[in-house]
Design a protein around this motif. Structure first.
Motif, PDB file in Angstrom:
ATOM      1  N   TRP A  30       0.880  -1.154   0.000  1.00 23.45           N
ATOM      2  CA  TRP A  30       0.000   0.000   0.000  1.00 23.45           C
ATOM      3  C   TRP A  30       0.922   1.209   0.000  1.00 23.45           C
ATOM      4  O   TRP A  30       1.676   1.433   0.946  1.00 23.45           O
ATOM      5  CB  TRP A  30      -0.888   0.006   1.244  1.00 23.45           C
ATOM      6  CG  TRP A  30      -1.628   1.294   1.429  1.00 23.45           C
ATOM      7  CD1 TRP A  30      -1.201   2.393   2.122  1.00 23.45           C
ATOM      8  CD2 TRP A  30      -2.917   1.630   0.929  1.00 23.45           C
ATOM      9  NE1 TRP A  30      -2.132   3.389   2.085  1.00 23.45           N
ATOM     10  CE2 TRP A  30      -3.213   2.945   1.351  1.00 23.45           C
ATOM     11  CE3 TRP A  30      -3.857   0.957   0.154  1.00 23.45           C
ATOM     12  CZ2 TRP A  30      -4.396   3.574   1.035  1.00 23.45           C
ATOM     13  CZ3 TRP A  30      -5.033   1.601  -0.142  1.00 23.45           C
ATOM     14  CH2 TRP A  30      -5.300   2.889   0.295  1.00 23.45           C
ATOM     15  N   VAL A  31       0.898   1.971  -1.063  1.00 25.83           N
ATOM     16  CA  VAL A  31       1.696   3.192  -1.153  1.00 25.83           C
ATOM     17  C   VAL A  31       0.702   4.337  -1.233  1.00 25.83           C
ATOM     18  O   VAL A  31       0.016   4.510  -2.236  1.00 25.83           O
ATOM     19  CB  VAL A  31       2.627   3.177  -2.396  1.00 25.83           C
ATOM     20  CG1 VAL A  31       3.414   4.475  -2.483  1.00 25.83           C
ATOM     21  CG2 VAL A  31       3.555   1.970  -2.342  1.00 25.83           C
ATOM     22  N   ASP A  32       0.617   5.090  -0.142  1.00 23.31           N
ATOM     23  CA  ASP A  32      -0.375   6.160  -0.063  1.00 23.31           C
ATOM     24  C   ASP A  32      -0.356   7.070  -1.281  1.00 23.31           C
ATOM     25  O   ASP A  32      -1.403   7.414  -1.822  1.00 23.31           O
ATOM     26  CB  ASP A  32      -0.150   7.028   1.181  1.00 23.31           C
ATOM     27  CG  ASP A  32      -0.270   6.266   2.476  1.00 23.31           C
ATOM     28  OD1 ASP A  32      -0.874   5.176   2.480  1.00 23.31           O
ATOM     29  OD2 ASP A  32       0.251   6.754   3.488  1.00 23.31           O
ATOM     30  N   GLU A  41      -8.926  16.255  -3.524  1.00 19.37           N
ATOM     31  CA  GLU A  41      -8.856  16.649  -2.105  1.00 19.37           C
ATOM     32  C   GLU A  41      -9.895  15.930  -1.250  1.00 19.37           C
ATOM     33  O   GLU A  41      -9.638  15.594  -0.097  1.00 19.37           O
ATOM     34  CB  GLU A  41      -8.999  18.168  -1.962  1.00 19.37           C
ATOM     35  CG  GLU A  41      -7.849  18.947  -2.569  1.00 19.37           C
ATOM     36  CD  GLU A  41      -6.496  18.614  -1.942  1.00 19.37           C
ATOM     37  OE1 GLU A  41      -6.431  18.382  -0.711  1.00 19.37           O
ATOM     38  OE2 GLU A  41      -5.500  18.577  -2.685  1.00 19.37           O
ATOM     39  N   ASN A  42     -11.086  15.677  -1.804  1.00 17.00           N
ATOM     40  CA  ASN A  42     -12.111  14.963  -1.047  1.00 17.00           C
ATOM     41  C   ASN A  42     -11.688  13.524  -0.767  1.00 17.00           C
ATOM     42  O   ASN A  42     -11.883  13.011   0.339  1.00 17.00           O
ATOM     43  CB  ASN A  42     -13.456  14.982  -1.779  1.00 17.00           C
ATOM     44  CG  ASN A  42     -14.079  16.360  -1.794  1.00 17.00           C
ATOM     45  OD1 ASN A  42     -13.915  17.137  -0.863  1.00 17.00           O
ATOM     46  ND2 ASN A  42     -14.784  16.669  -2.863  1.00 17.00           N
ATOM     47  N   GLU A  43     -11.135  12.873  -1.776  1.00 17.73           N
ATOM     48  CA  GLU A  43     -10.665  11.502  -1.571  1.00 17.73           C
ATOM     49  C   GLU A  43      -9.537  11.463  -0.553  1.00 17.73           C
ATOM     50  O   GLU A  43      -9.518  10.613   0.331  1.00 17.73           O
ATOM     51  CB  GLU A  43     -10.196  10.872  -2.881  1.00 17.73           C
ATOM     52  CG  GLU A  43      -9.715   9.441  -2.683  1.00 17.73           C
ATOM     53  CD  GLU A  43      -9.288   8.744  -3.953  1.00 17.73           C
ATOM     54  OE1 GLU A  43      -8.573   7.744  -3.839  1.00 17.73           O
ATOM     55  OE2 GLU A  43      -9.665   9.189  -5.052  1.00 17.73           O
ATOM     56  N   LYS A  44      -8.596  12.386  -0.677  1.00 20.39           N
ATOM     57  CA  LYS A  44      -7.488  12.411   0.280  1.00 20.39           C
ATOM     58  C   LYS A  44      -8.009  12.592   1.702  1.00 20.39           C
ATOM     59  O   LYS A  44      -7.586  11.882   2.609  1.00 20.39           O
ATOM     60  CB  LYS A  44      -6.499  13.527  -0.053  1.00 20.39           C
ATOM     61  CG  LYS A  44      -5.618  13.199  -1.217  1.00 20.39           C
ATOM     62  CD  LYS A  44      -4.397  14.075  -1.368  1.00 20.39           C
ATOM     63  CE  LYS A  44      -4.539  15.522  -1.166  1.00 20.39           C
ATOM     64  NZ  LYS A  44      -3.355  16.309  -1.519  1.00 20.39           N
ATOM     65  N   LYS A  49      -8.742   9.832   7.064  1.00 21.48           N
ATOM     66  CA  LYS A  49      -9.542   9.414   8.223  1.00 21.48           C
ATOM     67  C   LYS A  49      -9.502   7.901   8.436  1.00 21.48           C
ATOM     68  O   LYS A  49      -9.764   7.423   9.537  1.00 21.48           O
ATOM     69  CB  LYS A  49     -10.986   9.874   8.056  1.00 21.48           C
ATOM     70  CG  LYS A  49     -11.148  11.371   8.129  1.00 21.48           C
ATOM     71  CD  LYS A  49     -12.592  11.759   7.888  1.00 21.48           C
ATOM     72  CE  LYS A  49     -12.736  13.268   7.833  1.00 21.48           C
ATOM     73  NZ  LYS A  49     -14.104  13.684   7.520  1.00 21.48           N
ATOM     74  N   LEU A  50      -9.174   7.136   7.390  1.00 23.28           N
ATOM     75  CA  LEU A  50      -9.137   5.672   7.480  1.00 23.28           C
ATOM     76  C   LEU A  50      -7.727   5.118   7.699  1.00 23.28           C
ATOM     77  O   LEU A  50      -7.564   3.914   7.883  1.00 23.28           O
ATOM     78  CB  LEU A  50      -9.709   5.060   6.194  1.00 23.28           C
ATOM     79  CG  LEU A  50     -11.142   5.437   5.842  1.00 23.28           C
ATOM     80  CD1 LEU A  50     -11.513   4.886   4.477  1.00 23.28           C
ATOM     81  CD2 LEU A  50     -12.106   4.936   6.908  1.00 23.28           C
ATOM     82  N   MET A  51      -6.740   5.975   7.683  1.00 22.97           N
ATOM     83  CA  MET A  51      -5.359   5.512   7.761  1.00 22.97           C
ATOM     84  C   MET A  51      -5.072   4.674   9.000  1.00 22.97           C
ATOM     85  O   MET A  51      -4.334   3.693   8.928  1.00 22.97           O
ATOM     86  CB  MET A  51      -4.391   6.690   7.745  1.00 22.97           C
ATOM     87  CG  MET A  51      -4.322   7.381   6.428  1.00 22.97           C
ATOM     88  SD  MET A  51      -3.750   6.270   5.172  1.00 22.97           S
ATOM     89  CE  MET A  51      -2.869   7.380   4.181  1.00 22.97           C
ATOM     90  N   HIS A  52      -5.647   5.027  10.127  1.00 22.87           N
ATOM     91  CA  HIS A  52      -5.375   4.252  11.328  1.00 22.87           C
ATOM     92  C   HIS A  52      -5.792   2.798  11.152  1.00 22.87           C
ATOM     93  O   HIS A  52      -5.140   1.890  11.635  1.00 22.87           O
ATOM     94  CB  HIS A  52      -6.057   4.875  12.546  1.00 22.87           C
ATOM     95  CG  HIS A  52      -7.554   4.821  12.514  1.00 22.87           C
ATOM     96  ND1 HIS A  52      -8.308   5.660  11.712  1.00 22.87           N
ATOM     97  CD2 HIS A  52      -8.421   4.007  13.144  1.00 22.87           C
ATOM     98  CE1 HIS A  52      -9.593   5.366  11.874  1.00 22.87           C
ATOM     99  NE2 HIS A  52      -9.690   4.371  12.745  1.00 22.87           N
ATOM    100  N   ARG A  53      -6.859   2.542  10.401  1.00 24.40           N
ATOM    101  CA  ARG A  53      -7.303   1.169  10.139  1.00 24.40           C
ATOM    102  C   ARG A  53      -6.320   0.436   9.228  1.00 24.40           C
ATOM    103  O   ARG A  53      -6.001  -0.725   9.450  1.00 24.40           O
ATOM    104  CB  ARG A  53      -8.686   1.154   9.497  1.00 24.40           C
ATOM    105  CG  ARG A  53      -9.778   1.611  10.401  1.00 24.40           C
ATOM    106  CD  ARG A  53     -11.101   1.503   9.681  1.00 24.40           C
ATOM    107  NE  ARG A  53     -12.137   2.173  10.444  1.00 24.40           N
ATOM    108  CZ  ARG A  53     -13.334   2.435   9.981  1.00 24.40           C
ATOM    109  NH1 ARG A  53     -13.656   2.098   8.750  1.00 24.40           N
ATOM    110  NH2 ARG A  53     -14.226   3.035  10.733  1.00 24.40           N
ATOM    111  N   VAL A  54      -5.871   1.116   8.205  1.00 26.17           N
ATOM    112  CA  VAL A  54      -4.928   0.510   7.258  1.00 26.17           C
ATOM    113  C   VAL A  54      -3.665   0.087   7.995  1.00 26.17           C
ATOM    114  O   VAL A  54      -3.211  -1.052   7.884  1.00 26.17           O
ATOM    115  CB  VAL A  54      -4.582   1.487   6.108  1.00 26.17           C
ATOM    116  CG1 VAL A  54      -3.461   0.940   5.241  1.00 26.17           C
ATOM    117  CG2 VAL A  54      -5.816   1.787   5.281  1.00 26.17           C
TER     118      VAL A  54
END
Length: 70
Positions: A30-32, A41-44, A49-54
């Motif tokens: 997974w490469v951000d 910008e909306n997708e980012k 907000k989901l990064m902690h799960r990843v």
């Protein structure tokens, strides 16, 4: 080139990719900077907000701080 299309990436990622290629693993990465549309910008914002799960579910996390300087 990704999926037969040119993929614009930042210099930092360009420096990182050779090191990732040498890691000798066939595991998916997974490469951000690639996996998240950096022009949307909306997708980012929603992905951040989901990064902690990843990262919590990751078996390994590699962090790149940049290319070495002389």
């Amino acid at each position: 080139i990704c999926n037969d299309q040119k993929l614009d990436i930042h210099r930092n990622l360009h420096c990182t990719l050779p090191y990732l290629a040498k890691r000798g693993s066939v595991r998916a990465l997974w490469v951000d900077a690639i996996s998240i549309n950096q022009k949307d910008e909306n997708e980012k914002a929603s992905q951040i907000k989901l990064m902690h799960r990843v990262y919590r579910r990751a078996e390994e996390v590699w962090v790149w701080f940049g290319c070495a300087t002389e």
